[in-house]
Write an enzyme that holds these catalytic residues in place. Structure first.
Site, PDB file in Angstrom:
ATOM      1  N   LYS A  54      -6.976   2.364   6.638  1.00 10.84           N
ATOM      2  CA  LYS A  54      -6.265   1.577   5.626  1.00 10.84           C
ATOM      3  C   LYS A  54      -5.029   2.349   5.169  1.00 10.84           C
ATOM      4  O   LYS A  54      -5.137   3.490   4.734  1.00 10.84           O
ATOM      5  CB  LYS A  54      -7.174   1.276   4.433  1.00 10.84           C
ATOM      6  CG  LYS A  54      -6.544   0.300   3.443  1.00 10.84           C
ATOM      7  CD  LYS A  54      -7.473  -0.041   2.307  1.00 10.84           C
ATOM      8  CE  LYS A  54      -7.511   1.003   1.240  1.00 10.84           C
ATOM      9  NZ  LYS A  54      -6.226   1.244   0.559  1.00 10.84           N
ATOM     10  N   ASP A  85      -2.718  -2.241   3.255  1.00 10.47           N
ATOM     11  CA  ASP A  85      -3.199  -2.657   1.926  1.00 10.47           C
ATOM     12  C   ASP A  85      -2.010  -3.004   1.012  1.00 10.47           C
ATOM     13  O   ASP A  85      -1.798  -2.383  -0.016  1.00 10.47           O
ATOM     14  CB  ASP A  85      -4.037  -1.495   1.364  1.00 10.47           C
ATOM     15  CG  ASP A  85      -4.680  -1.792   0.026  1.00 10.47           C
ATOM     16  OD1 ASP A  85      -4.623  -2.945  -0.439  1.00 10.47           O
ATOM     17  OD2 ASP A  85      -5.242  -0.845  -0.553  1.00 10.47           O
ATOM     18  N   LYS A  87      -1.487  -5.854  -0.585  1.00 14.94           N
ATOM     19  CA  LYS A  87      -1.879  -6.739  -1.704  1.00 14.94           C
ATOM     20  C   LYS A  87      -0.763  -7.725  -2.048  1.00 14.94           C
ATOM     21  O   LYS A  87      -0.193  -7.712  -3.147  1.00 14.94           O
ATOM     22  CB  LYS A  87      -2.271  -5.946  -2.945  1.00 14.94           C
ATOM     23  CG  LYS A  87      -3.501  -5.062  -2.738  1.00 14.94           C
ATOM     24  CD  LYS A  87      -3.943  -4.415  -4.039  1.00 14.94           C
ATOM     25  CE  LYS A  87      -5.124  -3.502  -3.876  1.00 14.94           C
ATOM     26  NZ  LYS A  87      -4.844  -2.260  -3.150  1.00 14.94           N
ATOM     27  N   ASP A  90       2.708 -13.288  -3.947  1.00 12.86           N
ATOM     28  CA  ASP A  90       3.902 -14.057  -4.310  1.00 12.86           C
ATOM     29  C   ASP A  90       3.828 -15.452  -3.670  1.00 12.86           C
ATOM     30  O   ASP A  90       2.840 -15.797  -3.018  1.00 12.86           O
ATOM     31  CB  ASP A  90       5.160 -13.283  -3.862  1.00 12.86           C
ATOM     32  CG  ASP A  90       6.342 -13.513  -4.797  1.00 12.86           C
ATOM     33  OD1 ASP A  90       6.509 -14.652  -5.281  1.00 12.86           O
ATOM     34  OD2 ASP A  90       7.106 -12.566  -5.024  1.00 12.86           O
ATOM     35  N   THR A  94       8.124 -16.160   0.142  1.00 14.64           N
ATOM     36  CA  THR A  94       8.420 -14.728  -0.037  1.00 14.64           C
ATOM     37  C   THR A  94       7.454 -13.852   0.767  1.00 14.64           C
ATOM     38  O   THR A  94       7.884 -12.925   1.464  1.00 14.64           O
ATOM     39  CB  THR A  94       8.355 -14.359  -1.542  1.00 14.64           C
ATOM     40  OG1 THR A  94       9.308 -15.175  -2.232  1.00 14.64           O
ATOM     41  CG2 THR A  94       8.677 -12.897  -1.771  1.00 14.64           C
ATOM     42  N   GLN A 203      -9.928   4.320 -11.979  1.00 12.76           N
ATOM     43  CA  GLN A 203     -10.752   3.995 -10.797  1.00 12.76           C
ATOM     44  C   GLN A 203     -12.225   4.263 -11.109  1.00 12.76           C
ATOM     45  O   GLN A 203     -12.554   5.235 -11.782  1.00 12.76           O
ATOM     46  CB  GLN A 203     -10.294   4.860  -9.600  1.00 12.76           C
ATOM     47  CG  GLN A 203     -11.142   4.748  -8.339  1.00 12.76           C
ATOM     48  CD  GLN A 203     -10.969   3.416  -7.615  1.00 12.76           C
ATOM     49  OE1 GLN A 203     -11.212   2.369  -8.179  1.00 12.76           O
ATOM     50  NE2 GLN A 203     -10.552   3.468  -6.369  1.00 12.76           N
ATOM     51  N   GLY A 223     -11.080   7.002   0.192  1.00 16.90           N
ATOM     52  CA  GLY A 223      -9.797   7.711   0.246  1.00 16.90           C
ATOM     53  C   GLY A 223      -9.974   9.171  -0.099  1.00 16.90           C
ATOM     54  O   GLY A 223     -10.279  10.011   0.746  1.00 16.90           O
TER      55      GLY A 223
HETATM   56  O1  S5P Z   1     -10.310  -2.884  -6.005  1.00 18.55           O
HETATM   57  C1  S5P Z   1      -9.710  -2.096  -5.293  1.00 18.55           C
HETATM   58  C2  S5P Z   1      -9.001  -2.524  -4.133  1.00 18.55           C
HETATM   59  C3  S5P Z   1      -8.414  -1.582  -3.315  1.00 18.55           C
HETATM   60  S1  S5P Z   1      -7.749  -2.132  -1.815  1.00 18.55           S
HETATM   61  N1  S5P Z   1      -9.729  -0.760  -5.552  1.00 18.55           N
HETATM   62  C4  S5P Z   1      -9.106   0.178  -4.758  1.00 18.55           C
HETATM   63  O2  S5P Z   1      -9.204   1.376  -5.069  1.00 18.55           O
HETATM   64  N2  S5P Z   1      -8.408  -0.233  -3.639  1.00 18.55           N
HETATM   65  C5  S5P Z   1      -7.708   0.749  -2.769  1.00 18.55           C
HETATM   66  O3  S5P Z   1      -8.687   1.608  -2.198  1.00 18.55           O
HETATM   67  C6  S5P Z   1      -6.716   1.656  -3.490  1.00 18.55           C
HETATM   68  O4  S5P Z   1      -5.409   1.100  -3.446  1.00 18.55           O
HETATM   69  C7  S5P Z   1      -6.807   2.955  -2.698  1.00 18.55           C
HETATM   70  O5  S5P Z   1      -5.920   2.910  -1.596  1.00 18.55           O
HETATM   71  C8  S5P Z   1      -8.229   2.965  -2.172  1.00 18.55           C
HETATM   72  C9  S5P Z   1      -9.210   3.813  -2.958  1.00 18.55           C
HETATM   73  O6  S5P Z   1      -8.869   5.164  -2.871  1.00 18.55           O
HETATM   74  P1  S5P Z   1      -9.796   6.327  -3.466  1.00 18.55           P
HETATM   75  O7  S5P Z   1      -8.990   7.560  -3.264  1.00 18.55           O
HETATM   76  O8  S5P Z   1     -10.047   6.037  -4.925  1.00 18.55           O
HETATM   77  O9  S5P Z   1     -11.090   6.316  -2.656  1.00 18.55           O
END
Ligand code: S5P
Length: 250
Positions: A54, A85, A87, A90, A94, A203, A223
């Protein structure tokens, strides 16, 4: 083995199922690095252990089209799919240009893209038009991993309903759990870590066991749990093994 999408009507999901079974991996690696050298080094270290790579191509500071050519070649040689990714969110006209044109030309090298359905179904038609000529699968964001996000149950349910009606192009969801009983659709789940519960920017993390075994997702997206580890290759192997084990219900 529980691989519900193995007989999916979507060509990209079929390719994904073949890779998952052949390489014994339901791991997607999120390579959120900002320079191409580190990104390519990580991909070379982990290629044998991943089903999906990704990318966030727009965070690469030294991007040139050569990078996506190299990634495409690595993907074909090592057998993984590339998921950009971006996302999209729009109007159809576009997003058609965003996926096809600009400096990234995403539709020329990605296997999988994703979008928010907020603007309505025109976004699906716009992306489909921009992706003509190659097999590309669209994942809809039906839920997110971040704290206090604005996804409501009604929005999630509507997203699932629309996906189930557009399976020629939509291959599944980004979600925190399996949402649809339709086995043509794949679920990929980000916010996965063995060791962290959260980061300092909202996160949230769960373990591979929780995501695959309890929440019945198909693919974990990892990630920082991998590229932030002391030994990223070893970390990729550990995530691969755990996610695979729980997919197989051991
Ligand atoms: O709900 C989401 C959707 C995505 S695509 N939460 C996320 O964290 N992501 C993506 O997943 C985010 O943009 C990042 O690239 C990855 C998570 O990364 P990590 O380092 O927190 O594991």
């Amino acid at each position: 083995m529980r691989l519900s999408f193995s007989k999916s009507i979507h060509p990209v999901s079929q390719k994904l199922a073949d890779i998952v079974i052949r390489k014994k991996t339901n791991l997607a690696l999120s390579v959120d690095m900002t320079d191409s050298k580190s990104l390519l080094h990580l991909v070379e270290q982990t290629a044998d252990h991943i089903a999906v790579l990704k990318t966030h191509i727009d965070i690469i500071s030294d991007f040139t089209p050569k990078l996506t050519q190299i990634l495409r070649k690595l993907a074909d040689e090592a057998g993984f799919l590339i998921f950009e990714d971006r996302k999209f969110a729009d109007i159809g006209h576009t997003v058609c240009h965003q996926v096809k044109d600009g400096i990234y030309h995403i539709a020329q090298w990605a296997d999988i893209i994703n979008a928010h359905l907020l603007p309505g179904v025109g976004i699906i038609e716009g992306l489909k038009k921009g992706c003509q000529g190659r097999d590309i699968g669209l994942l809809l964001l039906a839920q997110m991993s971040s704290n206090r996000n604005l996804f409501s149950d009604a929005y999630t349910a509507k997203t699932v309903e629309i996906a189930e009606r557009n399976k020629d192009f939509i291959m599944g969801f980004i979600a925190q759990q399996k949402l649809s009983q339709d086995n043509d659709l794949v679920t990929m789940t980000p916010g996965v870590s063995f060791s962290s519960l959260e980061d300092d920017l909202g996160q949230n993390y769960h373990t591979p066991q929780y995501v695959i075994k309890e929440k019945k997702s198909d693919i974990i997206i990892v990630g920082r749990g991998i590229y932030g580890a002391q030994n990223p290759k070893q970390a990729a192997i550990e995530y691969q093994q755990q996610a695979w084990q729980f997919l197989n219900n051991i």
